[in-house]
Design a protein around this motif. Structure first.
Motif, PDB file in Angstrom:
ATOM      1  N   ARG A   1       0.810  -1.208   0.000  1.00  0.00           N
ATOM      2  CA  ARG A   1       0.000   0.000   0.000  1.00  0.00           C
ATOM      3  C   ARG A   1       0.850   1.267   0.000  1.00  0.00           C
ATOM      4  O   ARG A   1       0.344   2.350  -0.137  1.00  0.00           O
ATOM      5  CB  ARG A   1      -0.900   0.031   1.250  1.00  0.00           C
ATOM      6  N   GLY A   2       2.123   1.146   0.196  1.00  0.00           N
ATOM      7  CA  GLY A   2       2.973   2.330   0.306  1.00  0.00           C
ATOM      8  C   GLY A   2       3.518   2.429   1.706  1.00  0.00           C
ATOM      9  O   GLY A   2       3.124   1.693   2.601  1.00  0.00           O
ATOM     10  N   ARG A   3       4.418   3.338   1.909  1.00  0.00           N
ATOM     11  CA  ARG A   3       5.036   3.426   3.221  1.00  0.00           C
ATOM     12  C   ARG A   3       4.179   4.246   4.169  1.00  0.00           C
ATOM     13  O   ARG A   3       3.406   5.101   3.759  1.00  0.00           O
ATOM     14  CB  ARG A   3       6.432   4.000   3.111  1.00  0.00           C
ATOM     15  N   GLU A   4       4.373   3.974   5.447  1.00  0.00           N
ATOM     16  CA  GLU A   4       3.664   4.733   6.460  1.00  0.00           C
ATOM     17  C   GLU A   4       4.265   6.125   6.521  1.00  0.00           C
ATOM     18  O   GLU A   4       5.470   6.318   6.419  1.00  0.00           O
ATOM     19  CB  GLU A   4       3.819   4.029   7.810  1.00  0.00           C
ATOM     20  N   ASP A   5       3.416   7.151   6.686  1.00  0.00           N
ATOM     21  CA  ASP A   5       3.919   8.517   6.670  1.00  0.00           C
ATOM     22  C   ASP A   5       4.348   9.022   8.040  1.00  0.00           C
ATOM     23  O   ASP A   5       4.613  10.196   8.209  1.00  0.00           O
ATOM     24  CB  ASP A   5       2.892   9.468   6.049  1.00  0.00           C
ATOM     25  N   GLY A   6       4.430   8.146   9.028  1.00  0.00           N
ATOM     26  CA  GLY A   6       4.849   8.556  10.359  1.00  0.00           C
ATOM     27  C   GLY A   6       3.691   8.954  11.249  1.00  0.00           C
ATOM     28  O   GLY A   6       3.868   9.218  12.421  1.00  0.00           O
ATOM     29  N   TRP A   7       2.502   9.011  10.716  1.00  0.00           N
ATOM     30  CA  TRP A   7       1.343   9.437  11.494  1.00  0.00           C
ATOM     31  C   TRP A   7       0.276   8.353  11.516  1.00  0.00           C
ATOM     32  O   TRP A   7      -0.884   8.629  11.772  1.00  0.00           O
ATOM     33  CB  TRP A   7       0.758  10.727  10.915  1.00  0.00           C
ATOM     34  N   GLY A   8       0.661   7.130  11.194  1.00  0.00           N
ATOM     35  CA  GLY A   8      -0.270   6.016  11.302  1.00  0.00           C
ATOM     36  C   GLY A   8      -1.049   5.720  10.044  1.00  0.00           C
ATOM     37  O   GLY A   8      -1.952   4.890  10.068  1.00  0.00           O
ATOM     38  N   ARG A   9      -0.737   6.346   8.946  1.00  0.00           N
ATOM     39  CA  ARG A   9      -1.440   6.084   7.689  1.00  0.00           C
ATOM     40  C   ARG A   9      -0.545   5.264   6.774  1.00  0.00           C
ATOM     41  O   ARG A   9       0.642   5.484   6.690  1.00  0.00           O
ATOM     42  CB  ARG A   9      -1.801   7.386   6.972  1.00  0.00           C
ATOM     43  N   HIS A  10      -1.164   4.380   6.062  1.00  0.00           N
ATOM     44  CA  HIS A  10      -0.469   3.613   5.030  1.00  0.00           C
ATOM     45  C   HIS A  10      -1.069   4.030   3.693  1.00  0.00           C
ATOM     46  O   HIS A  10      -2.151   3.606   3.333  1.00  0.00           O
ATOM     47  CB  HIS A  10      -0.642   2.096   5.254  1.00  0.00           C
TER      48      HIS A  10
ATOM     49  N   PRO B   1       1.513  15.152  -6.468  1.00  0.00           N
ATOM     50  CA  PRO B   1       2.304  15.435  -5.258  1.00  0.00           C
ATOM     51  C   PRO B   1       3.024  16.786  -5.322  1.00  0.00           C
ATOM     52  O   PRO B   1       3.014  17.543  -4.353  1.00  0.00           O
ATOM     53  CB  PRO B   1       3.294  14.267  -5.187  1.00  0.00           C
ATOM     54  N   GLN B   2       3.598  17.117  -6.478  1.00  0.00           N
ATOM     55  CA  GLN B   2       4.269  18.396  -6.624  1.00  0.00           C
ATOM     56  C   GLN B   2       3.262  19.553  -6.606  1.00  0.00           C
ATOM     57  O   GLN B   2       3.532  20.614  -6.042  1.00  0.00           O
ATOM     58  CB  GLN B   2       5.079  18.462  -7.938  1.00  0.00           C
ATOM     59  N   THR B   3       2.124  19.340  -7.216  1.00  0.00           N
ATOM     60  CA  THR B   3       1.077  20.355  -7.234  1.00  0.00           C
ATOM     61  C   THR B   3       0.623  20.682  -5.815  1.00  0.00           C
ATOM     62  O   THR B   3       0.449  21.851  -5.464  1.00  0.00           O
ATOM     63  CB  THR B   3      -0.119  19.876  -8.081  1.00  0.00           C
ATOM     64  N   VAL B   4       0.448  19.653  -5.005  1.00  0.00           N
ATOM     65  CA  VAL B   4       0.011  19.868  -3.619  1.00  0.00           C
ATOM     66  C   VAL B   4       1.066  20.658  -2.850  1.00  0.00           C
ATOM     67  O   VAL B   4       0.735  21.574  -2.095  1.00  0.00           O
ATOM     68  CB  VAL B   4      -0.301  18.521  -2.926  1.00  0.00           C
ATOM     69  N   ILE B   5       2.325  20.340  -3.048  1.00  0.00           N
ATOM     70  CA  ILE B   5       3.402  21.062  -2.348  1.00  0.00           C
ATOM     71  C   ILE B   5       3.397  22.534  -2.723  1.00  0.00           C
ATOM     72  O   ILE B   5       3.408  23.419  -1.859  1.00  0.00           O
ATOM     73  CB  ILE B   5       4.772  20.411  -2.652  1.00  0.00           C
ATOM     74  N   TRP B   6       3.366  22.833  -4.027  1.00  0.00           N
ATOM     75  CA  TRP B   6       3.393  24.228  -4.457  1.00  0.00           C
ATOM     76  C   TRP B   6       2.111  24.969  -4.093  1.00  0.00           C
ATOM     77  O   TRP B   6       2.150  26.138  -3.708  1.00  0.00           O
ATOM     78  CB  TRP B   6       3.691  24.318  -5.954  1.00  0.00           C
ATOM     79  N   ALA B   7       0.979  24.300  -4.193  1.00  0.00           N
ATOM     80  CA  ALA B   7      -0.284  24.939  -3.815  1.00  0.00           C
ATOM     81  C   ALA B   7      -0.308  25.221  -2.313  1.00  0.00           C
ATOM     82  O   ALA B   7      -0.811  26.269  -1.881  1.00  0.00           O
ATOM     83  CB  ALA B   7      -1.462  24.054  -4.221  1.00  0.00           C
ATOM     84  N   SER B   8       0.253  24.332  -1.522  1.00  0.00           N
ATOM     85  CA  SER B   8       0.333  24.558  -0.070  1.00  0.00           C
ATOM     86  C   SER B   8       1.218  25.758   0.236  1.00  0.00           C
ATOM     87  O   SER B   8       0.890  26.579   1.098  1.00  0.00           O
ATOM     88  CB  SER B   8       0.882  23.316   0.633  1.00  0.00           C
TER      89      SER B   8
ATOM     90  N   PRO C   1       2.026   7.473  -2.401  1.00  0.00           N
ATOM     91  CA  PRO C   1       2.205   8.921  -2.600  1.00  0.00           C
ATOM     92  C   PRO C   1       1.017   9.565  -3.306  1.00  0.00           C
ATOM     93  O   PRO C   1       0.643  10.697  -2.985  1.00  0.00           O
ATOM     94  CB  PRO C   1       3.477   9.000  -3.454  1.00  0.00           C
ATOM     95  N   GLU C   2       0.410   8.835  -4.231  1.00  0.00           N
ATOM     96  CA  GLU C   2      -0.746   9.389  -4.944  1.00  0.00           C
ATOM     97  C   GLU C   2      -1.959   9.519  -4.019  1.00  0.00           C
ATOM     98  O   GLU C   2      -2.685  10.510  -4.074  1.00  0.00           O
ATOM     99  CB  GLU C   2      -1.106   8.513  -6.149  1.00  0.00           C
ATOM    100  N   GLU C   3      -2.174   8.529  -3.155  1.00  0.00           N
ATOM    101  CA  GLU C   3      -3.289   8.604  -2.202  1.00  0.00           C
ATOM    102  C   GLU C   3      -3.073   9.755  -1.219  1.00  0.00           C
ATOM    103  O   GLU C   3      -4.008  10.490  -0.902  1.00  0.00           O
ATOM    104  CB  GLU C   3      -3.430   7.287  -1.442  1.00  0.00           C
ATOM    105  N   ARG C   4      -1.850   9.912  -0.751  1.00  0.00           N
ATOM    106  CA  ARG C   4      -1.530  10.996   0.166  1.00  0.00           C
ATOM    107  C   ARG C   4      -1.768  12.348  -0.518  1.00  0.00           C
ATOM    108  O   ARG C   4      -2.346  13.262   0.067  1.00  0.00           O
ATOM    109  CB  ARG C   4      -0.079  10.894   0.628  1.00  0.00           C
ATOM    110  N   ALA C   5      -1.333  12.471  -1.766  1.00  0.00           N
ATOM    111  CA  ALA C   5      -1.531  13.722  -2.505  1.00  0.00           C
ATOM    112  C   ALA C   5      -3.019  14.010  -2.700  1.00  0.00           C
ATOM    113  O   ALA C   5      -3.454  15.153  -2.541  1.00  0.00           O
ATOM    114  CB  ALA C   5      -0.817  13.664  -3.853  1.00  0.00           C
ATOM    115  N   ASP C   6      -3.801  12.988  -3.022  1.00  0.00           N
ATOM    116  CA  ASP C   6      -5.247  13.178  -3.176  1.00  0.00           C
ATOM    117  C   ASP C   6      -5.874  13.665  -1.876  1.00  0.00           C
ATOM    118  O   ASP C   6      -6.692  14.598  -1.866  1.00  0.00           O
ATOM    119  CB  ASP C   6      -5.925  11.874  -3.605  1.00  0.00           C
ATOM    120  N   ARG C   7      -5.501  13.054  -0.754  1.00  0.00           N
ATOM    121  CA  ARG C   7      -6.053  13.442   0.543  1.00  0.00           C
ATOM    122  C   ARG C   7      -5.632  14.859   0.906  1.00  0.00           C
ATOM    123  O   ARG C   7      -6.456  15.691   1.303  1.00  0.00           O
ATOM    124  CB  ARG C   7      -5.603  12.466   1.635  1.00  0.00           C
TER     125      ARG C   7
END
Length: 169
Positions: A7-16, A99-106, A19-25
């Motif tokens: 499913r991908g790596r854990e992001d350190g906050w308990g989510r698996h 993922p890059q879009t989310v970073i720049w938009a943030s 990168p695409e799922e994280r970017a969508d969220r």
């Protein structure tokens, strides 16, 4: 391979998440935040634009007119920064760059919050100078600026620091 690796790596906050799922969220979260900020900024900016057409505008001192111009420019820059993520999304959709879009938009959103801070403080300064005609206006704006800084930046930074301390233990 374990399910967490699939499913991908854990992001350190308990989510698996991948990168695409994280970017969508993160994109969905960012859009919700922007909806709130954009609405307020657009209403404030609309009121600012209307001020110049009021009869009393001609009676403003040169200093108050300068504050008004600075406030309108800050308001315009704020609107641009907070609407900017929409452009990022629209122009980069389908290019596998979420993922890059989310970073720049943030980042653009944080810039928008800083500009909103400046817009709010300068608008308050103008209003309170006209309403009070004395130095109390500057003190009131200073107090409100401190309040904005605490609510918008200090509280979140403190929560982040506490969270990092808990995760390091």
């Amino acid at each position: 391979m374990s399910p967490s690796h699939e499913r991908g790596r854990e992001d350190g906050w308990g989510r698996h998440e991948t990168p695409e799922e994280r970017a969508d969220r993160r994109w969905t979260d960012l859009l919700q935040e922007l909806r709130v900020a954009q609405t307020g900024v657009q209403i404030l900016f609309g009121f600012l634009l209307a001020v110049v057409f009021q009869p009393r505008f001609a009676d403003l001192s040169d200093t108050d007119r300068a504050i008004y111009v600075v406030t309108v420019m800050f308001g315009s820059a704020t609107a641009g920064a907070l609407i900017g993520p929409v452009s990022y999304h629209r122009l980069l959709t389908g290019r596998r760059m979420k993922p890059q879009t989310v970073i720049w938009a943030s980042r653009l959103t944080v810039i928008g919050l800083i500009l909103l801070f400046c817009t709010m403080c300068s608008a308050l300064l103008l209003i309170l100078r006209v309403a009070l005609h004395n130095a109390l206006a500057l003190w009131l704006v200073g107090g409100m600026a401190l309040w904005f800084l605490i609510c918008w930046f200090v509280f979140p930074a403190r929560a982040l620091a506490r969270s990092h301390d808990r995760h390091e233990k």
